[in-house]
Scaffold this motif. Structure first.
Motif, PDB file in Angstrom:
ATOM      1  N   HIS A  41       0.836  -1.194   0.000  1.00 32.54           N
ATOM      2  CA  HIS A  41       0.000   0.000   0.000  1.00 32.54           C
ATOM      3  C   HIS A  41       0.876   1.252   0.000  1.00 32.54           C
ATOM      4  O   HIS A  41       2.116   1.154   0.002  1.00 32.54           O
ATOM      5  CB  HIS A  41      -0.927  -0.001   1.214  1.00 32.54           C
ATOM      6  N   THR A  63       6.469   5.081   3.062  1.00 35.12           N
ATOM      7  CA  THR A  63       6.048   4.182   1.988  1.00 35.12           C
ATOM      8  C   THR A  63       7.188   3.271   1.551  1.00 35.12           C
ATOM      9  O   THR A  63       7.008   2.051   1.395  1.00 35.12           O
ATOM     10  CB  THR A  63       5.528   4.998   0.798  1.00 35.12           C
ATOM     11  N   THR A  83      -3.833  -2.640  -4.385  1.00 32.26           N
ATOM     12  CA  THR A  83      -3.577  -2.400  -2.967  1.00 32.26           C
ATOM     13  C   THR A  83      -3.028  -0.996  -2.736  1.00 32.26           C
ATOM     14  O   THR A  83      -3.238  -0.395  -1.671  1.00 32.26           O
ATOM     15  CB  THR A  83      -2.607  -3.451  -2.408  1.00 32.26           C
ATOM     16  N   ALA A  84      -2.304  -0.464  -3.707  1.00 28.09           N
ATOM     17  CA  ALA A  84      -1.775   0.904  -3.608  1.00 28.09           C
ATOM     18  C   ALA A  84      -2.811   1.946  -4.018  1.00 28.09           C
ATOM     19  O   ALA A  84      -2.470   3.106  -4.225  1.00 28.09           O
ATOM     20  CB  ALA A  84      -0.524   1.038  -4.477  1.00 28.09           C
ATOM     21  N   GLN A  85      -4.063   1.519  -4.128  1.00 28.33           N
ATOM     22  CA  GLN A  85      -5.211   2.399  -4.401  1.00 28.33           C
ATOM     23  C   GLN A  85      -5.245   2.903  -5.844  1.00 28.33           C
ATOM     24  O   GLN A  85      -5.694   4.026  -6.106  1.00 28.33           O
ATOM     25  CB  GLN A  85      -5.280   3.562  -3.406  1.00 28.33           C
ATOM     26  N   GLY A 281      -2.475  -9.098  -1.562  1.00 30.57           N
ATOM     27  CA  GLY A 281      -2.592  -7.961  -0.669  1.00 30.57           C
ATOM     28  C   GLY A 281      -2.518  -8.393   0.782  1.00 30.57           C
ATOM     29  O   GLY A 281      -1.992  -7.672   1.635  1.00 30.57           O
ATOM     30  N   SER A 284       0.771  -8.219   2.483  1.00 28.80           N
ATOM     31  CA  SER A 284       1.219  -6.909   2.928  1.00 28.80           C
ATOM     32  C   SER A 284       0.995  -6.745   4.418  1.00 28.80           C
ATOM     33  O   SER A 284       1.752  -6.041   5.101  1.00 28.80           O
ATOM     34  CB  SER A 284       0.467  -5.808   2.168  1.00 28.80           C
ATOM     35  N   LYS A 328      -8.339  -2.187   1.280  1.00 23.67           N
ATOM     36  CA  LYS A 328      -7.146  -1.359   1.477  1.00 23.67           C
ATOM     37  C   LYS A 328      -7.159  -0.677   2.846  1.00 23.67           C
ATOM     38  O   LYS A 328      -6.102  -0.409   3.430  1.00 23.67           O
ATOM     39  CB  LYS A 328      -7.055  -0.282   0.397  1.00 23.67           C
ATOM     40  N   VAL A 331      -5.624  -2.999   5.314  1.00 28.11           N
ATOM     41  CA  VAL A 331      -4.176  -3.096   5.109  1.00 28.11           C
ATOM     42  C   VAL A 331      -3.471  -1.914   5.770  1.00 28.11           C
ATOM     43  O   VAL A 331      -2.486  -2.072   6.500  1.00 28.11           O
ATOM     44  CB  VAL A 331      -3.855  -3.166   3.607  1.00 28.11           C
ATOM     45  N   ALA A 332      -3.971  -0.695   5.514  1.00 28.33           N
ATOM     46  CA  ALA A 332      -3.361   0.491   6.111  1.00 28.33           C
ATOM     47  C   ALA A 332      -3.537   0.498   7.629  1.00 28.33           C
ATOM     48  O   ALA A 332      -2.636   0.924   8.367  1.00 28.33           O
ATOM     49  CB  ALA A 332      -3.963   1.750   5.503  1.00 28.33           C
ATOM     50  N   MET A 346      -5.207   7.594   4.801  1.00 28.04           N
ATOM     51  CA  MET A 346      -5.101   7.042   3.455  1.00 28.04           C
ATOM     52  C   MET A 346      -5.440   8.127   2.451  1.00 28.04           C
ATOM     53  O   MET A 346      -6.231   9.039   2.747  1.00 28.04           O
ATOM     54  CB  MET A 346      -6.063   5.854   3.287  1.00 28.04           C
TER      55      MET A 346
END
Length: 405
Positions: A41, A63, A83-85, A281, A284, A328, A331-332, A346
């Motif tokens: 992410h 990051t 996953t990184a949007q 994902g 992560s 996501k 994940v964050a 995010m």
């Protein structure tokens, strides 16, 4: 005893004992029995305008440090993926910079890296096939020039424009012909992106799989694998059994990865085509657990693999619960709990996309599955979030607030 305060859907509070972090060790040698990528992410600057529609302002230190965390456990990084949007807050300029920076960091430590290539830098919703091909090639060349491996992502533009399976075959044929190194294809299901309905020319999974396999078969060694993210283990197994020897199956199934990675016991998990590698994902959130599990497979200890990884699957299923495309946020959230970013923020305001009870269940499952890397920090951060949102911890069950003593 340190306790966690958990919040149920009805607003009730309850206590759970805070577990110790597992004593996993980082690998001394490269992981060998499976290839595993964690789809990473991005961390925004906490003071940035992280609201819907605003350009992404990335905290590059946090990051990129997270990517080094993943590499340190022997896993590869899959970057600039959903996953990184992608298509959910990460704009084209930030995506290009992310790819360039991650590729440079990977080269500095010899880390394995693949990055997403798409057509999403084109603002128009509807473009013809020729422009879709050119858009893919533009991102492809940027990724290759940066020195990154490529995952050819499913394109919303192509899903809108394609009329038949032949349109998919044409676009992929021409884009793959322009690739200078082998790439991974990506089949992303509608649970992750409803705009991709009918991808590969059909809503019928078997028919779409046939088109995918034809594309792979015609590409020769240009396709090194395919990432399937349908959350359908049977469909994944059916496709991987038909892949040519030159192509790997990278599971993107965050619901069933334990069995898919272990493989098919009826034919032996050491034979090509009978197990899945991983591009997840979920990994992560679980780099230490995933690494330890694959280290166990490297030793031939399948029981230890299951003991380590099986408890994480309910956690992943919670993170990826419907609506799945908001995974996501989980994940964050876990990244923040584990100390990999300074704030639960995010890009695009997506940190507000899950409820407190949903996050509480993530905390509970992370605690029981060994996914809290720094349990005391995680407990303190979680309790601070509850307090910030008006939860009165004074009413928590006995022993549930000891972390504040």
């Amino acid at each position: 005893m340190t306790s966690l305060t958990l919040l149920d859907a009805d607003g009730a509070l309850r206590a759970a004992e805070l577990a110790e972090a597992p004593a996993f060790g980082k690998p001394r040698h490269p992981l060998s029995s499976r290839v595993a990528y964690a789809a990473a992410h991005v961390v925004p600057k906490a003071h940035a305008d992280n609201t819907p529609g605003q350009p992404a302002e990335i905290d590059w230190d946090a990051t990129l440090a997270f990517r080094h965390h993943v590499w340190s456990w022997g896993l590869g990084v899959a970057d600039a993926m959903d996953t990184a949007q992608r298509n959910m807050g990460l704009d084209a300029a930030a995506t290009r910079e992310l790819i360039s920076r991650s590729a440079a960091e990977a080269a500095s430590v010899g880390g394995r890296l693949v990055v997403g290539v798409n057509t999403d830098h084109v603002d128009e919703e509807h473009i013809p096939l020729d422009r879709i091909i050119d858009a893919y090639k533009e991102q492809l060349h940027h990724a290759e020039d940066a020195g990154a491996g490529v995952v050819l992502m499913a394109s919303r533009h192509l899903a809108r424009a394609a009329q038949t399976a032949d349109d998919y075959r044409r676009v992929y044929r021409e884009v793959l012909a322009a690739a200078s190194t082998p790439v991974v294809l990506h089949w992303l299901g509608t649970a992750f992106d409803p705009a991709l309905a009918g991808y590969f020319g059909s809503d019928d999974t078997d028919a779409a799989a046939e088109t995918l396999l034809q594309i792979i078969g015609s590409a020769g060694d240009t396709v090194q694998g395919v990432k399937m993210s349908l959350l359908d283990a049977d469909a994944e197994i059916a496709v991987r059994r038909r892949l040519p020897e030159s192509a790997r199956m990278f599971t993107g199934d965050d619901f069933h990865y334990v069995g898919l990675i272990e493989g098919d016991p009826s034919t032996g998990s050491g034979q090509a085509g009978t197990y899945s590698d991983a591009l997840l994902g979920a990994f992560s959130c679980l780099a230490p657990n995933a690494s330890a599990a694959i280290q166990a497979l490297d030793r031939g200890d399948v029981a230890a693999y299951r003991e380590i990884l099986a408890p994480t699957e309910p956690l992943s299923q919670q993170v990826f619960a419907s609506p799945t495309y908001y995974y996501k946020t989980g994940v964050a959230f876990l990244s923040w709990l584990n100390g990999h970013q300074p704030a639960f923020q995010m890009v695009g305001g997506l940190h507000a996309s899950r409820s407190l009870p949903h996050l509480s269940r993530i905390v509970e499952l992370a605690n029981t599955s060994g996914a809290l890397e720094r349990p005391e920090l995680a407990a303190a951060r979680w309790h601070s979030l509850l307090t910030l949102n008006g939860v009165d911890l004074a009413n928590a069950p006995a022993d549930a607030t000891e972390v504040f003593a």
